[in-house]
Design an enzyme around this catalytic site. Structure first.
Site, mmCIF file in Angstrom:
data_model
loop_
_atom_site.group_PDB
_atom_site.id
_atom_site.type_symbol
_atom_site.label_atom_id
_atom_site.label_comp_id
_atom_site.label_asym_id
_atom_site.label_seq_id
_atom_site.Cartn_x
_atom_site.Cartn_y
_atom_site.Cartn_z
ATOM 1 N N HIS A 212 65.489 72.942 15.400
ATOM 2 C CA HIS A 212 65.601 72.983 13.960
ATOM 3 C C HIS A 212 65.409 74.439 13.594
ATOM 4 O O HIS A 212 65.539 74.514 12.147
ATOM 5 C CB HIS A 212 64.820 72.053 13.107
ATOM 6 C CG HIS A 212 63.266 72.332 13.032
ATOM 7 N ND1 HIS A 212 62.552 72.161 14.026
ATOM 8 C CD2 HIS A 212 62.716 73.023 12.061
ATOM 9 C CE1 HIS A 212 61.158 72.655 13.696
ATOM 10 N NE2 HIS A 212 61.379 73.074 12.333
HETATM 11 C C1 UD1 Z 1 60.066 72.077 7.381
HETATM 12 C C2 UD1 Z 1 58.985 73.147 7.814
HETATM 13 C C3 UD1 Z 1 58.832 73.283 9.151
HETATM 14 C C4 UD1 Z 1 58.591 72.134 9.990
HETATM 15 C C5 UD1 Z 1 59.766 71.170 9.516
HETATM 16 C C6 UD1 Z 1 59.687 69.901 10.325
HETATM 17 C C7 UD1 Z 1 58.709 74.866 6.128
HETATM 18 C C8 UD1 Z 1 59.025 76.299 5.604
HETATM 19 N N1 UD1 Z 1 59.330 74.437 7.163
HETATM 20 O O1 UD1 Z 1 61.298 72.581 7.886
HETATM 21 O O2 UD1 Z 1 57.679 74.080 9.393
HETATM 22 O O3 UD1 Z 1 58.635 72.399 11.398
HETATM 23 O O4 UD1 Z 1 59.905 70.899 8.317
HETATM 24 O O5 UD1 Z 1 60.477 68.958 10.008
HETATM 25 O O6 UD1 Z 1 58.174 74.065 5.196
HETATM 26 N N2 UD1 Z 1 66.168 67.176 4.441
HETATM 27 C C9 UD1 Z 1 66.558 65.878 4.516
HETATM 28 N N3 UD1 Z 1 65.787 65.020 4.305
HETATM 29 C C10 UD1 Z 1 64.303 65.193 4.226
HETATM 30 C C11 UD1 Z 1 63.915 66.515 4.258
HETATM 31 C C12 UD1 Z 1 64.804 67.385 4.405
HETATM 32 O O7 UD1 Z 1 67.867 65.610 4.497
HETATM 33 O O8 UD1 Z 1 63.545 64.033 4.225
HETATM 34 C C13 UD1 Z 1 67.175 68.313 4.418
HETATM 35 C C14 UD1 Z 1 67.073 69.334 3.224
HETATM 36 O O9 UD1 Z 1 67.602 69.016 2.433
HETATM 37 C C15 UD1 Z 1 67.475 70.579 3.947
HETATM 38 C C16 UD1 Z 1 66.743 70.456 5.436
HETATM 39 O O10 UD1 Z 1 66.822 69.218 5.761
HETATM 40 O O11 UD1 Z 1 68.819 70.707 3.906
HETATM 41 C C17 UD1 Z 1 65.588 71.329 5.653
HETATM 42 O O12 UD1 Z 1 64.495 70.658 4.996
HETATM 43 P P1 UD1 Z 1 63.248 71.703 4.738
HETATM 44 O O13 UD1 Z 1 62.194 70.955 3.873
HETATM 45 O O14 UD1 Z 1 63.950 72.959 3.684
HETATM 46 O O15 UD1 Z 1 62.640 72.395 5.779
HETATM 47 P P2 UD1 Z 1 62.603 72.212 7.337
HETATM 48 O O16 UD1 Z 1 63.841 72.949 7.950
HETATM 49 O O17 UD1 Z 1 62.590 70.592 7.551
#
Ligand code: UD1
Length: 367
Positions: A212
């Site tokens: 990811h």
């Molecule tokens: C976050 C953490 C990372 C961790 C990872 C594991 C930070 C900077 N990064 O990264 O350390 O390893 O989580 O999961 O905090 N999204 C969904 N559903 C959700 C949550 C997120 O669809 O429940 C989507 C968001 O809209 C976004 C993407 O997933 O497009 C990334 O989510 P985000 O919280 O920005 O960070 P992660 O890449 O998940």
């Protein structure tokens, strides 16, 4: 003696397994007359069932007292949103300590909001460093540790990193790893996912992949090459790939994915660790998973150039392969030849870290 209120902050998936045993240890002390109380605050950084709700259910985490519901956004939007909402809560009802875990956006945002209102900060998993400033998690670690009062650490390397930054030994508590508390407490409850028989998976005869990190998954052609290299190096054996929402976005635009890759949704905790425990090996760009594979003795290959968890390499089963897909084949050839290291478990990763944390918090907050 007045009870002390601790805010426990949880925002994203890798936080949930770290807070579950701390809450359990706090409840146990409260039941035997301890002075600490907690308020569980979910920032809403991860919000859907697969990334959040399922973990609360499986790990028996109580419903949050407050949900800040920040939702998706850029790093700055999420940071700002969480800070504004948590500050408001603290202004309405101040706590005696803010306890943050890990290195996600929520960790840093809440630490800043709390410290600016003179609420002391405790950081669980303090002091780890990858040295890679292109990872948002590294910035989160550095900022959080620069305004932390009580540092709970997982390794001697983390202790040394903190001392180098001028942190006094009095503020460092080498307690072990709460993520491993959760793993050991749930080892007998791990369960196969529903697709186990549908895909005819067999113990020791498949791989698990998780990816990811932006560097690996954001650009379609890099990601496609990586998937091809994984399929080739794993010699057509089945590869279970639980897909993070960020990775799913890139996958949707790819023309084809190698046949041996079984794309599945993000897995709940008990199913995911069942898959890991029984895999031939894990290929990942996560940090936390390298700790779990170390404890379960499962070979792990990390597709990153650096790690903030060097003990998983020095003592455990993990190896850093870098981000060039060409590194996969020679590493997997060694695995197929039975030449992968066996590893050992790092000091204090014994399932009792959370009790040590609660004891230390009582000492610093109450005595
Ligand atoms: C976050 C953490 C990372 C961790 C990872 C594991 C930070 C900077 N990064 O990264 O350390 O390893 O989580 O999961 O905090 N999204 C969904 N559903 C959700 C949550 C997120 O669809 O429940 C989507 C968001 O809209 C976004 C993407 O997933 O497009 C990334 O989510 P985000 O919280 O920005 O960070 P992660 O890449 O998940």
């Amino acid at each position: 003696m007045r009870n002390k209120l601790i805010d426990i902050i949880a925002g994203a998936r890798p936080n949930f397994m770290k807070i579950a045993p701390i809450i359990r240890a706090m409840k146990a002390r409260e039941a035997s007359g301890g002075p600490l109380r907690y308020r569980l605050i979910h920032t809403g950084q991860h919000y859907d069932a697969k990334m959040s709700g399922d973990f609360f259910t499986q790990l028996g985490i109580p419903a949050p007292n407050v949900n800040l519901e920040v939702g998706s956004g850029t790093q700055a939007e999420q940071t700002g949103g969480i800070m504004t909402r948590y500050e408001k809560l603290l202004l309405e009802h101040k706590s005696d300590l803010c306890l943050v875990v890990g290195d996600v956006t929520s960790t840093m945002a809440c630490a800043i909001a709390a410290q600016k209102l003179c609420v002391p900060v405790a950081h669980v998993e303090a002091g780890i460093r990858s040295g890679d400033w292109t990872m948002p998690e590294e910035i989160n670690r550095m900022v959080t540790d620069s305004i932390t009062n009580y540092f709970f650490t997982t390794s001697e390397v983390a202790n040394a990193n903190l001392r180098r930054c001028g942190v006094s030994d009095k503020s460092i508590f080498f307690v072990g790893n709460t993520m491993i508390d959760t793993l050991l407490a749930n080892m007998d409850r791990l369960q196969p996912p529903t697709f186990w028989s549908e895909h005819a998976l067999e113990v020791g005869k498949y791989f698990v992949v998780t990816l990811h990190r932006p560097a690996n998954v954001d650009a379609g052609d890099t990601f496609a090459q990586l998937l091809q290299a994984i399929a080739l190096a794993t010699r057509g054996e089945k590869v279970v790939f639980p897909v993070h929402p960020r990775t799913a976005k890139t996958l949707r635009d790819l023309n084809a994915v190698p046949k041996s890759l079984l794309l599945v949704e993000p897995q709940p905790y008990l199913e995911f660790n069942y898959l890991v425990k029984h895999a031939k090996a894990v290929i990942t760009d996560s940090g936390g998973i390298t700790e779990e594979t170390t404890v379960m003795g499962v070979p792990c290959m990390t597709l990153r150039n650096s790690t903030e968890r060097p003990e998983t390499i020095a003592l455990g089963t993990n190896e850093l392969l870098g981000v060039d897909p060409k590194a996969l084949k020679p590493a997997l050839d060694r695995l197929f030849a039975g030449l992968w290291k066996r590893g050992s478990i790092p000091p204090l990763w014994d399932g009792h870290t959370s009790e040590r944390i609660v004891k230390a918090l009582e000492l610093v907050l109450v005595s």
